[in-house]
Design a protein around this motif. Structure first.
Motif, PDB file in Angstrom:
ATOM      1  N   VAL A 187      61.195  -6.034  48.484  1.00 45.01           N
ATOM      2  CA  VAL A 187      59.912  -5.923  49.183  1.00 45.01           C
ATOM      3  C   VAL A 187      59.162  -4.715  48.655  1.00 45.01           C
ATOM      4  O   VAL A 187      59.720  -3.615  48.575  1.00 45.01           O
ATOM      5  CB  VAL A 187      60.102  -5.791  50.710  1.00 45.01           C
ATOM      6  N   PHE A 188      57.897  -4.925  48.287  1.00 45.64           N
ATOM      7  CA  PHE A 188      57.018  -3.837  47.888  1.00 45.64           C
ATOM      8  C   PHE A 188      55.745  -3.913  48.724  1.00 45.64           C
ATOM      9  O   PHE A 188      55.320  -4.984  49.151  1.00 45.64           O
ATOM     10  CB  PHE A 188      56.681  -3.918  46.400  1.00 45.64           C
ATOM     11  N   GLY A 189      55.146  -2.768  48.937  1.00 42.27           N
ATOM     12  CA  GLY A 189      53.931  -2.677  49.731  1.00 42.27           C
ATOM     13  C   GLY A 189      53.937  -1.376  50.515  1.00 42.27           C
ATOM     14  O   GLY A 189      54.999  -0.808  50.809  1.00 42.27           O
ATOM     15  N   LYS A 190      52.763  -0.915  50.872  1.00 46.67           N
ATOM     16  CA  LYS A 190      52.635   0.351  51.583  1.00 46.67           C
ATOM     17  C   LYS A 190      52.893   0.131  53.069  1.00 46.67           C
ATOM     18  O   LYS A 190      51.989  -0.117  53.867  1.00 46.67           O
ATOM     19  CB  LYS A 190      51.241   0.938  51.354  1.00 46.67           C
ATOM     20  N   SER A 191      54.170   0.203  53.443  1.00 47.42           N
ATOM     21  CA  SER A 191      54.598   0.054  54.836  1.00 47.42           C
ATOM     22  C   SER A 191      55.523   1.224  55.157  1.00 47.42           C
ATOM     23  O   SER A 191      56.739   1.143  54.928  1.00 47.42           O
ATOM     24  CB  SER A 191      55.339  -1.264  55.057  1.00 47.42           C
ATOM     25  N   PRO A 192      54.965   2.352  55.642  1.00 48.26           N
ATOM     26  CA  PRO A 192      55.767   3.563  55.877  1.00 48.26           C
ATOM     27  C   PRO A 192      57.027   3.286  56.691  1.00 48.26           C
ATOM     28  O   PRO A 192      56.980   2.632  57.731  1.00 48.26           O
ATOM     29  CB  PRO A 192      54.794   4.467  56.645  1.00 48.26           C
ATOM     30  N   GLY A 193      58.156   3.754  56.163  1.00 43.72           N
ATOM     31  CA  GLY A 193      59.428   3.569  56.838  1.00 43.72           C
ATOM     32  C   GLY A 193      60.084   2.236  56.549  1.00 43.72           C
ATOM     33  O   GLY A 193      61.234   2.005  56.962  1.00 43.72           O
ATOM     34  N   PHE A 194      59.370   1.357  55.840  1.00 45.07           N
ATOM     35  CA  PHE A 194      59.940   0.043  55.539  1.00 45.07           C
ATOM     36  C   PHE A 194      59.956  -0.245  54.043  1.00 45.07           C
ATOM     37  O   PHE A 194      60.980  -0.620  53.491  1.00 45.07           O
ATOM     38  CB  PHE A 194      59.165  -1.052  56.277  1.00 45.07           C
ATOM     39  N   SER A 195      58.817  -0.084  53.370  1.00 40.94           N
ATOM     40  CA  SER A 195      58.768  -0.361  51.928  1.00 40.94           C
ATOM     41  C   SER A 195      57.727   0.526  51.266  1.00 40.94           C
ATOM     42  O   SER A 195      56.797   1.014  51.909  1.00 40.94           O
ATOM     43  CB  SER A 195      58.443  -1.832  51.665  1.00 40.94           C
ATOM     44  N   GLU A 196      57.887   0.702  49.962  1.00 44.45           N
ATOM     45  CA  GLU A 196      56.985   1.517  49.176  1.00 44.45           C
ATOM     46  C   GLU A 196      56.151   0.625  48.252  1.00 44.45           C
ATOM     47  O   GLU A 196      56.619  -0.425  47.816  1.00 44.45           O
ATOM     48  CB  GLU A 196      57.765   2.525  48.320  1.00 44.45           C
ATOM     49  N   PRO A 197      54.930   1.051  47.940  1.00 52.05           N
ATOM     50  CA  PRO A 197      54.107   0.251  47.022  1.00 52.05           C
ATOM     51  C   PRO A 197      54.565   0.415  45.585  1.00 52.05           C
ATOM     52  O   PRO A 197      55.293   1.358  45.243  1.00 52.05           O
ATOM     53  CB  PRO A 197      52.710   0.840  47.212  1.00 52.05           C
ATOM     54  N   ALA A 198      54.148  -0.516  44.753  1.00 52.76           N
ATOM     55  CA  ALA A 198      54.365  -0.356  43.315  1.00 52.76           C
ATOM     56  C   ALA A 198      53.631   0.891  42.848  1.00 52.76           C
ATOM     57  O   ALA A 198      52.643   1.317  43.462  1.00 52.76           O
ATOM     58  CB  ALA A 198      53.857  -1.595  42.570  1.00 52.76           C
ATOM     59  N   GLU A 199      54.098   1.480  41.760  1.00 51.75           N
ATOM     60  CA  GLU A 199      53.511   2.728  41.281  1.00 51.75           C
ATOM     61  C   GLU A 199      52.160   2.526  40.615  1.00 51.75           C
ATOM     62  O   GLU A 199      51.361   3.451  40.530  1.00 51.75           O
ATOM     63  CB  GLU A 199      54.483   3.388  40.299  1.00 51.75           C
ATOM     64  N   SER A 200      51.901   1.318  40.133  1.00 49.97           N
ATOM     65  CA  SER A 200      50.661   1.004  39.431  1.00 49.97           C
ATOM     66  C   SER A 200      50.550  -0.508  39.313  1.00 49.97           C
ATOM     67  O   SER A 200      51.491  -1.245  39.646  1.00 49.97           O
ATOM     68  CB  SER A 200      50.671   1.625  38.027  1.00 49.97           C
ATOM     69  N   THR A 201      49.408  -0.976  38.831  1.00 52.17           N
ATOM     70  CA  THR A 201      49.276  -2.413  38.601  1.00 52.17           C
ATOM     71  C   THR A 201      50.247  -2.887  37.523  1.00 52.17           C
ATOM     72  O   THR A 201      50.781  -3.999  37.605  1.00 52.17           O
ATOM     73  CB  THR A 201      47.831  -2.779  38.199  1.00 52.17           C
ATOM     74  N   GLU A 202      50.491  -2.037  36.533  1.00 50.34           N
ATOM     75  CA  GLU A 202      51.450  -2.397  35.486  1.00 50.34           C
ATOM     76  C   GLU A 202      52.863  -2.527  36.070  1.00 50.34           C
ATOM     77  O   GLU A 202      53.614  -3.444  35.701  1.00 50.34           O
ATOM     78  CB  GLU A 202      51.440  -1.355  34.371  1.00 50.34           C
ATOM     79  N   HIS A 203      53.192  -1.614  36.974  1.00 44.37           N
ATOM     80  CA  HIS A 203      54.504  -1.682  37.632  1.00 44.37           C
ATOM     81  C   HIS A 203      54.607  -2.942  38.489  1.00 44.37           C
ATOM     82  O   HIS A 203      55.637  -3.633  38.491  1.00 44.37           O
ATOM     83  CB  HIS A 203      54.713  -0.434  38.490  1.00 44.37           C
ATOM     84  N   LEU A 204      53.531  -3.282  39.195  1.00 44.39           N
ATOM     85  CA  LEU A 204      53.540  -4.487  40.018  1.00 44.39           C
ATOM     86  C   LEU A 204      53.717  -5.730  39.140  1.00 44.39           C
ATOM     87  O   LEU A 204      54.471  -6.651  39.490  1.00 44.39           O
ATOM     88  CB  LEU A 204      52.247  -4.586  40.825  1.00 44.39           C
ATOM     89  N   ARG A 205      53.049  -5.746  38.003  1.00 41.93           N
ATOM     90  CA  ARG A 205      53.220  -6.865  37.076  1.00 41.93           C
ATOM     91  C   ARG A 205      54.677  -6.969  36.620  1.00 41.93           C
ATOM     92  O   ARG A 205      55.239  -8.076  36.564  1.00 41.93           O
ATOM     93  CB  ARG A 205      52.309  -6.685  35.860  1.00 41.93           C
ATOM     94  N   ASP A 206      55.295  -5.839  36.319  1.00 36.91           N
ATOM     95  CA  ASP A 206      56.709  -5.835  35.919  1.00 36.91           C
ATOM     96  C   ASP A 206      57.585  -6.417  37.028  1.00 36.91           C
ATOM     97  O   ASP A 206      58.558  -7.139  36.763  1.00 36.91           O
ATOM     98  CB  ASP A 206      57.175  -4.419  35.592  1.00 36.91           C
ATOM     99  N   ILE A 207      57.240  -6.086  38.267  1.00 39.51           N
ATOM    100  CA  ILE A 207      58.015  -6.572  39.417  1.00 39.51           C
ATOM    101  C   ILE A 207      57.924  -8.096  39.512  1.00 39.51           C
ATOM    102  O   ILE A 207      58.929  -8.783  39.706  1.00 39.51           O
ATOM    103  CB  ILE A 207      57.516  -5.905  40.709  1.00 39.51           C
ATOM    104  N   TYR A 208      56.704  -8.625  39.394  1.00 41.44           N
ATOM    105  CA  TYR A 208      56.548 -10.088  39.386  1.00 41.44           C
ATOM    106  C   TYR A 208      57.335 -10.715  38.242  1.00 41.44           C
ATOM    107  O   TYR A 208      58.043 -11.712  38.432  1.00 41.44           O
ATOM    108  CB  TYR A 208      55.073 -10.471  39.206  1.00 41.44           C
ATOM    109  N   GLN A 209      57.169 -10.154  37.053  1.00 43.02           N
ATOM    110  CA  GLN A 209      57.764 -10.751  35.851  1.00 43.02           C
ATOM    111  C   GLN A 209      59.294 -10.742  35.885  1.00 43.02           C
ATOM    112  O   GLN A 209      59.930 -11.554  35.212  1.00 43.02           O
ATOM    113  CB  GLN A 209      57.286 -10.004  34.606  1.00 43.02           C
ATOM    114  N   SER A 210      59.874  -9.834  36.654  1.00 44.34           N
ATOM    115  CA  SER A 210      61.335  -9.728  36.702  1.00 44.34           C
ATOM    116  C   SER A 210      61.915 -10.339  37.980  1.00 44.34           C
ATOM    117  O   SER A 210      63.073 -10.081  38.318  1.00 44.34           O
ATOM    118  CB  SER A 210      61.757  -8.254  36.592  1.00 44.34           C
TER     119      SER A 210
END
Length: 315
Positions: A187-210
């Protein structure tokens, strides 16, 4: 000119029309976590003296429509030359079911605008808009950036949602909890205490691709942008069948959709155990974005809408 940066990734794509956008600073500010401010997007407190505004674009809500009208009135009230420009309202959302829906619809349709546009026929109908005076511009995805890549995919169920636990009513956090027990998840996303966002759009793309599987549990959103991005990156989609989603995903062809928690759980287990099926669905999901939701179509439709709105206002 746009009345506030409320849909940042969307406005980033809108900037690819090449027009200069001047965003009136009001309410939310541009969060650069997932997208940077484009060079032709200018955040302002007031109109610069050397800029001629052709059109006022508002995103999403009745409140911002009223801000647009107030802005024109205040400009006129300051003794400045009257700013007579068309107002274009582009709606991304649905009426908030936690409040009086009929009242929202009445207010929305009473505020005068030159043109209304919507991200789908689904939310256009939900707002009771006059279809003869409205149009639909569906999301566009930059398929060059959001691509399949060549990474090995983790056998996990990925979800990307901001403030998820606090937005259960529209994003289905409890449904997610109910259906993923014991399954491998990310899980990624800005949800304090639950999940952290991707570091950048490039990082988010890497997350999808993997990730082999992208799991969407939205309940009250025409279509989440992250769902389309995950499709463009070749993820196998498991999703609720709400709002506009059944128009995009055909069950068994380019994803698996249902509103039955037991069936959603079964779909997740199926794709975890069937890599070939997941690969086929992911490839078809990518084709759907390339053919129907690519950025070229999006930019052409927006260009036509912007020019036509201005021309019709002054003729």
């Amino acid at each position: 000119m746009t009345a506030n940066a409320t849909q940042k990734r969307y406005e980033e794509n809108l900037c690819k029309t090449g027009h200069n956008l001047y965003s009136l600073k009001y309410g939310k500010e541009w969060d650069t976590t997932y997208s940077q401010v484009p060079q032709n997007y200018h955040i302002i407190n007031s109109i610069p003296d050397d800029v001629d505004i052709d059109l006022l674009l508002t995103h999403t809500s009745c409140e911002r429509l009223q801000v647009a009208h107030n802005f024109l009135s205040e400009t006129n009230g300051n003794g400045l030359e009257k700013l007579s420009v068309p107002i274009l309202s582009h709606c991304h959302i649905l009426p908030d079911i936690r409040m009086d829906v009929n009242n929202q619809i009445n207010i929305f349709n009473k505020i005068p605008v030159d043109k209304r546009s919507f991200i789908s026929k689904f939310n256009m109908k939900a707002w009771g808009a006059d279809e003869s005076k409205s149009c639909v511009i569906e999301h566009g995805v930059d398929t060059e950036f959001w691509n399949v890549g060549n990474k090995e995919r983790d056998n996990t169920c990925l979800s990307v949602v901001n403030d998820w636990p606090n937005r259960d009513w529209c994003c289905g956090y409890n449904l997610w909890q109910q259906t993923v027990q014991g399954l491998p998840v990310k899980v990624f996303g800005k949800s304090p205490g639950f999940s952290e966002p991707a570091e950048s759009t490039e990082h988010l793309r890497d997350i999808y691709q993997s990730s082999r599987i992208f799991y969407n549990t939205s309940l009250h959103s025409p279509v989440p942008t992250v769902l389309l991005e995950a499709m463009a990156c070749g993820c196998a989609i498991v999703s609720t069948a709400t709002c506009m989603i059944p128009e995009i995903i055909k069950n068994g062809e380019n994803g698996l959709i249902s509103n039955d928690p037991r069936e959603l759980r079964a779909y997740l287990e199926l794709l975890i155990n069937n890599e070939q099926m997941a690969k086929r669905l992911g490839e078809n999901a990518r084709k759907t974005i390339e053919e129907k939701y690519n950025l070229d179509i999006f930019v052409k439709k927006w260009d036509n809408l912007l020019y036509n709105t201005v021309e019709n206002h002054f003729t």
